[in-house]
Design a protein around this motif. Structure first.
Motif, PDB file in Angstrom:
ATOM      1  N   PHE A   1       0.968  -1.240   0.088  1.00  0.00           N
ATOM      2  CA  PHE A   1       0.106  -0.115   0.014  1.00  0.00           C
ATOM      3  C   PHE A   1       0.879   1.353  -0.100  1.00  0.00           C
ATOM      4  O   PHE A   1       0.499   2.249  -0.584  1.00  0.00           O
ATOM      5  N   TRP A   2       1.818   1.212   0.774  1.00  0.00           N
ATOM      6  CA  TRP A   2       2.815   2.339   0.941  1.00  0.00           C
ATOM      7  C   TRP A   2       3.454   2.595  -0.369  1.00  0.00           C
ATOM      8  O   TRP A   2       4.274   3.676  -0.488  1.00  0.00           O
ATOM      9  N   GLN A   3       3.520   1.689  -1.165  1.00  0.00           N
ATOM     10  CA  GLN A   3       4.335   1.707  -2.509  1.00  0.00           C
ATOM     11  C   GLN A   3       3.533   1.651  -3.731  1.00  0.00           C
ATOM     12  O   GLN A   3       3.945   1.511  -4.890  1.00  0.00           O
ATOM     13  N   GLU A   4       2.248   2.191  -3.515  1.00  0.00           N
ATOM     14  CA  GLU A   4       1.356   2.182  -4.389  1.00  0.00           C
ATOM     15  C   GLU A   4       0.972   0.820  -5.220  1.00  0.00           C
ATOM     16  O   GLU A   4       0.849   0.755  -6.434  1.00  0.00           O
ATOM     17  N   ARG A   5       1.065  -0.167  -4.635  1.00  0.00           N
ATOM     18  CA  ARG A   5       0.772  -1.482  -5.198  1.00  0.00           C
ATOM     19  C   ARG A   5      -0.153  -2.289  -4.229  1.00  0.00           C
ATOM     20  O   ARG A   5      -0.581  -1.824  -3.012  1.00  0.00           O
ATOM     21  N   TYR A   6      -0.384  -3.618  -4.763  1.00  0.00           N
ATOM     22  CA  TYR A   6      -1.471  -4.169  -3.654  1.00  0.00           C
ATOM     23  C   TYR A   6      -0.729  -5.123  -2.775  1.00  0.00           C
ATOM     24  O   TYR A   6      -1.310  -5.446  -1.721  1.00  0.00           O
TER      25      TYR A   6
ATOM     26  N   LEU B   1       6.179   0.585   8.603  1.00  0.00           N
ATOM     27  CA  LEU B   1       5.922   2.042   8.036  1.00  0.00           C
ATOM     28  C   LEU B   1       7.713   2.506   7.949  1.00  0.00           C
ATOM     29  O   LEU B   1       8.068   3.114   6.880  1.00  0.00           O
ATOM     30  N   LEU B   2       8.293   2.417   9.022  1.00  0.00           N
ATOM     31  CA  LEU B   2       9.827   2.754   8.828  1.00  0.00           C
ATOM     32  C   LEU B   2      10.390   1.964   7.735  1.00  0.00           C
ATOM     33  O   LEU B   2      11.222   2.704   7.243  1.00  0.00           O
TER      34      LEU B   2
ATOM     35  N   ALA C   1       9.733   3.362   4.646  1.00  0.00           N
ATOM     36  CA  ALA C   1      10.091   4.991   4.340  1.00  0.00           C
ATOM     37  C   ALA C   1      11.632   5.134   4.595  1.00  0.00           C
ATOM     38  O   ALA C   1      12.278   6.179   3.837  1.00  0.00           O
ATOM     39  N   LEU C   2      12.500   4.486   5.201  1.00  0.00           N
ATOM     40  CA  LEU C   2      13.785   4.730   5.508  1.00  0.00           C
ATOM     41  C   LEU C   2      14.709   3.762   4.751  1.00  0.00           C
ATOM     42  O   LEU C   2      14.549   2.516   4.658  1.00  0.00           O
TER      43      LEU C   2
ATOM     44  N   LEU D   1      13.510  13.364   7.876  1.00  0.00           N
ATOM     45  CA  LEU D   1      13.006  12.023   7.893  1.00  0.00           C
ATOM     46  C   LEU D   1      11.418  11.766   8.272  1.00  0.00           C
ATOM     47  O   LEU D   1      11.028  11.017   7.880  1.00  0.00           O
TER      48      LEU D   1
ATOM     49  N   GLY E   1       9.559  12.445   5.356  1.00  0.00           N
ATOM     50  CA  GLY E   1       9.562  11.356   4.542  1.00  0.00           C
ATOM     51  C   GLY E   1       8.594  10.075   4.974  1.00  0.00           C
ATOM     52  O   GLY E   1       7.925   9.574   4.221  1.00  0.00           O
ATOM     53  N   ILE E   2       8.844   9.954   6.249  1.00  0.00           N
ATOM     54  CA  ILE E   2       7.701   8.759   6.547  1.00  0.00           C
ATOM     55  C   ILE E   2       6.448   9.257   6.464  1.00  0.00           C
ATOM     56  O   ILE E   2       5.691   8.317   6.377  1.00  0.00           O
TER      57      ILE E   2
ATOM     58  N   VAL F   1       5.254   8.752   3.068  1.00  0.00           N
ATOM     59  CA  VAL F   1       5.206   7.190   2.531  1.00  0.00           C
ATOM     60  C   VAL F   1       3.851   6.794   2.980  1.00  0.00           C
ATOM     61  O   VAL F   1       2.992   6.007   2.750  1.00  0.00           O
ATOM     62  N   PHE F   2       3.432   7.370   4.315  1.00  0.00           N
ATOM     63  CA  PHE F   2       2.231   6.911   5.025  1.00  0.00           C
ATOM     64  C   PHE F   2       0.956   7.171   4.073  1.00  0.00           C
ATOM     65  O   PHE F   2      -0.103   6.548   4.071  1.00  0.00           O
TER      66      PHE F   2
ATOM     67  N   ARG G   1       0.854   7.635   1.043  1.00  0.00           N
ATOM     68  CA  ARG G   1       0.603   6.802  -0.171  1.00  0.00           C
ATOM     69  C   ARG G   1      -0.336   5.683  -0.009  1.00  0.00           C
ATOM     70  O   ARG G   1      -0.977   5.061  -0.776  1.00  0.00           O
ATOM     71  N   ALA G   2      -0.750   5.163   1.356  1.00  0.00           N
ATOM     72  CA  ALA G   2      -1.656   4.535   1.627  1.00  0.00           C
ATOM     73  C   ALA G   2      -2.945   4.692   1.111  1.00  0.00           C
ATOM     74  O   ALA G   2      -3.765   3.803   0.783  1.00  0.00           O
TER      75      ALA G   2
ATOM     76  N   THR H   1      -3.354   6.390  -1.805  1.00  0.00           N
ATOM     77  CA  THR H   1      -3.564   6.565  -3.078  1.00  0.00           C
ATOM     78  C   THR H   1      -3.867   5.201  -3.833  1.00  0.00           C
ATOM     79  O   THR H   1      -3.837   4.198  -3.348  1.00  0.00           O
TER      80      THR H   1
ATOM     81  N   PRO I   1      -3.419   1.799  -6.123  1.00  0.00           N
ATOM     82  CA  PRO I   1      -2.039   1.394  -6.543  1.00  0.00           C
ATOM     83  C   PRO I   1      -2.062   1.410  -7.986  1.00  0.00           C
ATOM     84  O   PRO I   1      -3.186   1.420  -8.746  1.00  0.00           O
TER      85      PRO I   1
END
Lengths: 908, 320, 171
Positions: free
Chosen positions: B35-40, B277-278, B281-282, C4, C7-8, C11-12, C14-15, C17, C19
């Motif tokens: 989800f956080w990478q825009e996929r399923y 999430l970390l 993101a990191l 940082l 950025g986090i 990314v959060f 993105r949940a 949007t 896919p």
């Protein structure tokens, strides 16, 4: 040395060189086409332009051709000058204007000097928009392809073919931009050195036609340094393989031996390796009435092991002058020296050991090919080098230029200035005397030619020696011979580096002895004359040094029942002795075990046949006619049971628990055999120095046989095995069957291919020489096993033969060797079929007239207890009372010369 | 004896839940990362791909359980067991609700710290026993990292202990009835969170198995279920650290309306999600950055936190 | 530090949007013509094999998965006697297509070539050769290059003058 300044930096160069050679030796990448280290400069291509300045204040300078300018002291030039660079780029662009768009289908692609130079000058984009000139091609025979569209008119081909090799049937035709290089009509190039056009042509006009049916790019060939197996000269070659078949032979430069060139037999004779009649599996039959059956290696070794273990003292071994020293020695170890035969008739073995004795005993040392090239007077006595040792003939052709060079030096013409040198000297070639039973076109440059029967030739030799030194014995020569001898002696006396060239072609001890007398007489009067003997086969001299019984001894041992098992190493006995003796011998022996790579008449009678490796599938050492031991290396690993003969013999020794004196069971690598050989025979003491040992590594790495861009690794074996197999380990040499390893320049015996960054063609060789045209970097030129005695006293041969007497009842039939067909192995290359002549008998026209022969009529004669019929050719060069028989298609020199009546067979 | 018998169902319940959860985490992590990478993420096996964990388990059990011939066999086999055992042991002291706790030790916090230290052995032994340079490097990195980060992990918790006045985790939760320790111990919380990340070898502190440089670090040579045990150990570690954060800083089971077990689960789940999430993101730290960060930043901060908290506690109770 | 956290946070977010995943194989993706999929050998407009066996594809191949043997017909036309690509090694980098001077070797949009047996991924010339010109219609190497083949004599290629008459002395 001369100091020159290139791009504002000072360098030391040889002042006898031209600027191009000097710059290349210094490592600069200066493009060129028409210049060749062996052919000199003509300034035809205008590609090597550089800017020359008068002094440091001169900022203008002028364009000069580097190849046409001497590297005089204080010369100041610039390679990087913008005007010079633009000029060179423009020259390439003009050349490329008419060059066809066919690199993908051109065999030169990937090793093309024109490609390299185009990239080097930076010409990348075609601006020429008009039509391209085209030419029609010619069929130049089975060896060479012709594609004239690619020609850039550098004239190298004509200069090589006509000026260097003396060919007549090739020239430049037409004018302006229509200059055409070819024959006056379609047809086979007759010159014996036509194959060198392939390497000399900077682009793809002339290419290897034998490579074409299995065409492979240079980067895809697995190559190894090799030594030519087709005559006794031991020319260095590079043999290339792909997908398990041998694909081509290239010249491997050796400053002392073959230099830049090979003969066509050596270059195109490799096809026997791919012959359909190769022996690929062990074959066995338990008794003579059975059919032979294939058998696997382990079983046959067990079978033979028990056979040999039963009666170690009843085995005799027959060696071969075409097998490596190591294989012969292994056989000698297995059967013991007293039961080891050289595989040569008493006469042939005697001739070889006579030559060995002469070279060891006398003050004249043996001449390398390079020595012959540098000789300023040559006497050819009873030898036909064009056909028996062709590369030597090419060297002799260069020798006639040596004496006139004194004039060139006097006129202050630089020796590299080819056109000027030829202009100054072409009228008078230096002294070359040819005395032989018959001679070829090659005699055209001879000062004088004399045709005589072997005994007459020997008489001439003795007479010359007598003229030079009256202490030397003489026969009572005819007046012709005497006056000729006087002229020869006078010419030789004036020479500084004379070479006497003779050999076994006449099968006459007297001829060989007379040549020795001439050389020794010269040495005695203070001229350092050298002797050059041609021997029949690639390892004839090595076998003579090794020593052993002759074939007749072996025959009698079997005949009287002292032995009954025969182990024959790579030898077709029917080429060595008369058919009847060999038949009896093979029939009497209860077990005939033959190790060989090709089927022949003798293998047909074998009870056990073991597949041996050819030169391309094994490592070994050969001793050439000069006495130089050189190593040849396995080119590719073989599938199945084929292995080196010495390995088979080692396996037999192990299987029969009969490990011989030097513990053959411990022979795991070639180096072990070499060490044992060096240990056992003092003459071979320095054998290990011939080439680096197997343990030799550069920065911890072996030298790869494959190029760094070898392709198809993961696809070529895919249908057989999906897992890419691990490269085969090579236990015998510091070379690897791999593309991984040391990529720099190895010692010269290990050079697998010539390549250097930006130099993909064979011209990359320049980068392997510290002085272009000179010895290779890290040169290991092989080991000369024979050195002349330094004693000043000379013991002449004293038995001068009687003059030849014509007989009424017959003609003396002499062997007439052919470059293509006479040598056993190259004759088995399929491509040779077209070049091997039909058998024929050459007669003097007057002799023919007495017999009422017309040309091409069939003659019947007796040879080897059989009557033969061949057509007759007429040739005034054949001495009266003799006839010359071509040694091709079944005719061998085993029982020649012989006397036989000639009968005219009437036309049906 | 009765005591033990009474605890058995709890032990069993905790074990089953934890192992199931850690398996589910495989799915959860991949899904959230997706989800956080825009996929399923995994969505093919079962509803929403929930059975992905089952599929993965079947796969991992079917794999050849291979011990490299050059490895130290006994140690090689024991190493993955050690990590599972130590992490599971830590759960013994975690108070999920007032009533569900396996061992209500009065030194619960120390026990947790001791167990998490022991898990370093697993990694070091795995790296050593594999007899492979990448594994050994991974093991070395892991030991250095865990030793460094444990120092201030313990120190960061001392503030909590001071405020609660007890090492017993149940007491610590009770002490947060009015105010969760994440407010007074905000610095301690952050330090513990970071130390926890490092302790579980999660991104950005996953350098012991940094695949870009060490193939897979200490578990390069592991396959099949032995590899699976390292995997499960890692997920159990995430759950453990999340649970400990809940217990130590976010009032454990406490919360209005809902039953304690639910509150505990919600809070722990949120921290698990934070961990993932970390990861999403990191980027990974470099080893020298990691060590410098630990010794030069986190340790002084932990000491400052400890001093200030101590001073404040002393100031707040002058009579004592 | 703030970066940082930012950025986090990003990314959060993105949940929430949509896919971008295309649900292959239920949904087929659009593949551009220059997609680097299964390799084929094409034919020229006259229906002859385009490959001239120059070995440039095999030398360009970084994984060495192309092997071939060039040969020549009786009229001088070069072609591969056999041509093999081991797709189990191929990385679909497209260098072979870039290197090919005759447009013979081309990469297509087909990528669905999974097999249970690796041996089925070894494609021989018969498997590679298609009957059309592929992506590059019209080009015929032998119409441009200067070599003579059956049906095309010297001087008949593009931008070629008639063959020189060597025996002529006319200027």
């Amino acid at each position: 040395m001369a100091g020159i300044i290139v791009d504002d930096r000072p360098y030391q160069v040889d002042e006898r060189e031209n600027l191009l050679q000097a710059c290349l030796s210094l490592g600069f990448n200066l493009p060129y086409f028409c210049w060749h280290p062996a052919l000199g400069s003509v300034g035809a291509c205008r590609q090597c332009a550089v800017k020359q300045f008068r002094d440091e204040r001169d900022r203008e300078g002028r364009l000069v051709m580097a190849c046409m300018t001497s590297a005089a002291d204080g010369t100041r030039i610039s390679i990087e000058d913008p005007e010079a660079k633009t000029f060179r780029a423009s020259v390439i662009e003009w050349m490329m204007a008419n060059h066809p768009h066919d690199c993908p289908v051109c065999d030169e692609g990937g090793e093309c000097h024109l490609q390299d130079m185009t990239v080097m000058t930076g010409h990348t984009y075609r601006r020429y928009r008009f039509t391209k000139r085209t030419f029609r091609n010619q069929n130049l025979g089975p060896f060479i392809t012709h594609e004239m569209n690619r020609c850039i008119q550098c004239y190298r081909c004509v200069r090589l073919y006509r000026n260097y090799a003396g060919g007549r049937d090739f020239d430049a035709f037409g004018s302006r931009n229509h200059v055409y290089f070819g024959r006056h009509e379609d047809g086979t190039l007759e010159n014996e050195f036509s194959g060198n056009l392939i390497e000399v042509c900077p682009t793809g006009v002339f290419d290897d036609k034998t490579l074409m049916p299995h065409y492979t790019r240079k980067w895809d060939l697995q190559t190894a340094p090799s030594v030519c197996a087709h005559c006794s000269l031991g020319c260095n070659t590079i043999a290339g393989e792909r997908y398990g078949t041998l694909r081509r032979i290239l010249n491997r430069y050796h400053s002392e031996v073959n230099g830049y060139f090979l003969c066509d037999r050596g270059r195109f004779g490799y096809g026997f390796v791919n012959n359909e009649r190769r022996i690929r599996r062990p074959i066995f039959r338990s008794n003579r009435h059975d059919q032979t059956i294939p058998m696997d290696k382990d079983m046959i070794l067990r079978e033979l092991g028990s056979l040999l273990a039963d009666k170690p003292s009843r085995i005799i071994g027959i060696g071969s002058p075409r097998a490596s020293l190591e294989s012969n020695f292994a056989l000698r170890e297995l059967v013991g020296p007293e039961r080891f035969s050289l595989g040569l008739s008493a006469r042939d073995a005697g001739l070889n050991s006579l030559i060995l004795d002469i070279l060891r005993r006398g003050p004249a040392s043996s001449a390398s090919i390079h020595d012959v090239e540098q000789a300023d007077a040559v006497l050819v006595l009873g030898e036909d080098p064009v056909n028996t040792a062709p590369r030597l003939a090419l060297a002799v052709r260069q020798s006639v230029r040596q004496q006139p060079m004194q004039l060139v030096d006097k006129l202050d013409i630089p020796r590299w200035h080819d056109a000027a040198v030829r202009e100054a000297t072409h009228a008078q070639p230096g002294p070359l005397f040819i005395a032989a039973p018959h001679s070829s076109w090659f005699a055209d440059i001879a000062t004088e030619t004399y045709h005589g029967a072997p005994d007459d030739l020997a008489a001439l030799g003795f007479a010359v020696a007598h003229e030079l030194d009256h202490a030397s014995p003489t026969a009572t020569p005819s007046p012709t011979i005497r006056s000729l001898a006087e002229r020869i002696a006078a010419a030789l006396r004036q020479a500084a580096r004379p070479v006497i060239l003779s050999g076994t072609a006449c099968k006459s001890e007297a001829v060989i002895q007379s040549a020795a007398n001439v050389a020794w007489a010269l040495c005695k009067i203070g001229t350092p004359a050298k002797l050059c003997y041609c021997l029949p086969e690639s390892n004839s001299l090595g076998l003579a040094i090794l020593g052993g019984k002759n074939l007749e001894d072996a025959f009698s041992v079997v005949k009287n029942g002292a032995a009954d098992t025969v182990l024959i190493l790579e030898n077709d006995l029917y080429r060595r002795a008369d058919t009847l003796s060999v038949d009896t011998f093979l029939k009497t022996a209860s077990k005939v075990i033959i190790l060989d790579h090709l089927e022949h008449d003798t293998t047909a009678k074998a009870d056990v046949l073991l597949p041996a490796g050819t030169f391309a599938e094994s490592d070994g050492t050969l001793v050439n006619s000069e006495g130089r031991a050189q190593r040849f290396y396995q080119v590719f690993p073989v599938e199945g049971d084929i292995q080196e003969s010495w390995r088979w013999i080692r396996d037999l020794a192990v299987a029969s628990e009969h490990p011989g004196q030097s513990n053959m069971a411990a022979w795991n690598r070639l180096d072990d055999v070499v060490a044992a050989l060096a240990n056992a025979i003092p003459a071979f003491q320095r054998l290990a120095e011939v080439a680096p040992p197997e343990t030799f590594r550069i920065v911890g790495q072996k030298v790869p046989r494959q190029t760094h861009r070898f392709t198809g690794r993961t696809a070529m074996h895919a249908p057989l095995i999906m897992h890419e197999p691990k490269p085969v380990e090579d236990a015998d040499s510091p070379l690897a069957f791999s593309m991984e390893g040391y990529l720099g320049q190895p010692p010269s015996p290990l050079i697998t291919h010539y390549w250097s960054p930006r130099w993909n063609s064979v011209q990359a060789l320049n980068k392997f020489q510290s002085d272009v045209g000179g010895p290779l970097r890290h040169e290991m030129p092989g080991v000369r096993l024979i050195e002349s005695s330094d004693k000043r006293t000379v013991t002449y041969f004293s038995e001068a033969p009687q003059l030849f007497q014509i007989r009424d009842d017959g003609w003396l039939i002499l062997p007439w060797y052919q470059i293509f067909g006479s040598e056993e192995l190259s004759a088995r290359a399929s491509v040779m079929a077209e070049r091997i002549p039909e058998p024929a008998l050459m007669l003097h026209p007057e002799d023919a007239a007495t017999l009422r022969f017309k040309a091409d009529e069939q003659a019947e004669f007796m040879l080897d207890n059989k009557s033969h019929r061949v057509p007759v050719k007429l040739n005034a060069a054949v001495p009266r009372g003799t006839a010359a028989l071509t040694i091709v298609s079944g005719f061998t020199d085993a029982v020649l010369p012989t006397w036989s009546p000639l009968i005219r067979v009437p036309e049906p | 004896m009765n005591e033990v018998a009474f605890r058995l169902p709890i032990i069993a319940g905790v074990l089953v839940t934890l192992l199931t959860l850690s398996a589910l985490l495989i799915w959860l992590e991949r899904r959230l990362l997706g989800f956080w990478q825009e996929r399923y993420g995994p969505n093919r096996v079962g509803p929403f791909g929930l059975l992905q964990s089952v599929a993965d388990m079947i796969k991992i059990f079917m794999k050849e359980d291979w011990v490299p011939p050059f490895a130290d066999k006994a140690v090689f086999v024991i190493a993955p067991a050690v990590i599972i055992v130590t992490v599971l042991m830590s759960f013994a002291v975690v108070p999920f609700t007032p009533s569900i706790v396996v061992a209500d030790l009065n030194i619960g916090l120390l026990f947790f710290l001791a167990m998490s230290s022991l898990s370093a052995y697993s990694v070091v032994l795995a790296g050593w026993a594999s007899n492979n340079k990448y594994s050994l490097l991974g093991g070395l990195r892991a030991s250095a990292q865990m030793l460094s980060y444990e120092v201030f992990m313990g120190l960061s918790l001392m503030g909590v202990v001071m405020l609660a006045g007890s090492f017993n985790l149940g007491d610590i939760v009770e002490a947060q009835r009015d105010l969760w320790f994440c407010i007074p111990q905000i610095l301690g919380f952050i330090i513990f969170l970071i130390a926890g990340l490092a302790e579980t070898k999660r991104i950005p502190f996953d350098i012991p198995e940094a695949e870009a440089e060490l193939v897979a670090g200490f578990h390069t040579e592991y396959s099949g279920m032995k590899f699976g045990m390292f995997f499960v150990g890692e997920y159990l570690g995430i759950i453990l650290i999340s649970a400990m954060i809940t217990v130590l800083f976010f009032g454990g089971w406490q919360g209005p309306w809902l039953p304690p077990a639910i509150w505990f689960s919600i809070k722990t789940f949120l921290f698990i999600c934070l961990f993932i999430l970390l990861r999403a993101a990191l980027p990974r730290l470099r080893f020298d950055q990691l060590m410098a960060f630990g010794w030069k930043v986190m340790l002084p901060l932990a000491l400052v936190n400890l001093t200030v908290t101590g001073a404040l506690v002393l100031a707040g109770h002058p009579s004592k | 530090m703030l970066k940082l956290l930012k950025g986090i946070w990003l990314v959060f977010l993105r949940a929430f949007t949509r896919p971008v995943t295309i649900q292959y194989p239920d949904e087929k993706p659009y593949l551009p013509p220059r997609w680097r999929g299964r390799i084929i050998l094409s034919r020229d407009p006259d229906g002859e094999e385009r490959c001239v066996g120059c070995y440039l594809c095999s030398v360009a191949c970084p994984v060495d998965c192309i092997a071939l043997q060039a040969t020549e017909d009786e009229h001088g036309r070069r072609y591969p006697a056999w041509f093999r690509i081991n797709f189990s090694r191929c990385i679909f980098c497209g260098y072979c297509e870039e290197a090919c001077p005759t447009y013979a070797i081309q990469l297509t949009t087909d990528f669905e070539m999974s097999e249970h047996d690796r041996r089925n991924l070894v494609y021989e010339k018969e498997d590679l050769l298609i009957s059309g010109t592929g992506k590059y219609p019209g080009y015929n190497f032998y119409r441009v290059s200067g070599v003579r083949i059956g049906g095309k004599d010297k001087g008949e290629a593009e931008h070629e003058a008639a063959p020189v008459d060597v025996r002529s002395l006319m200027p």
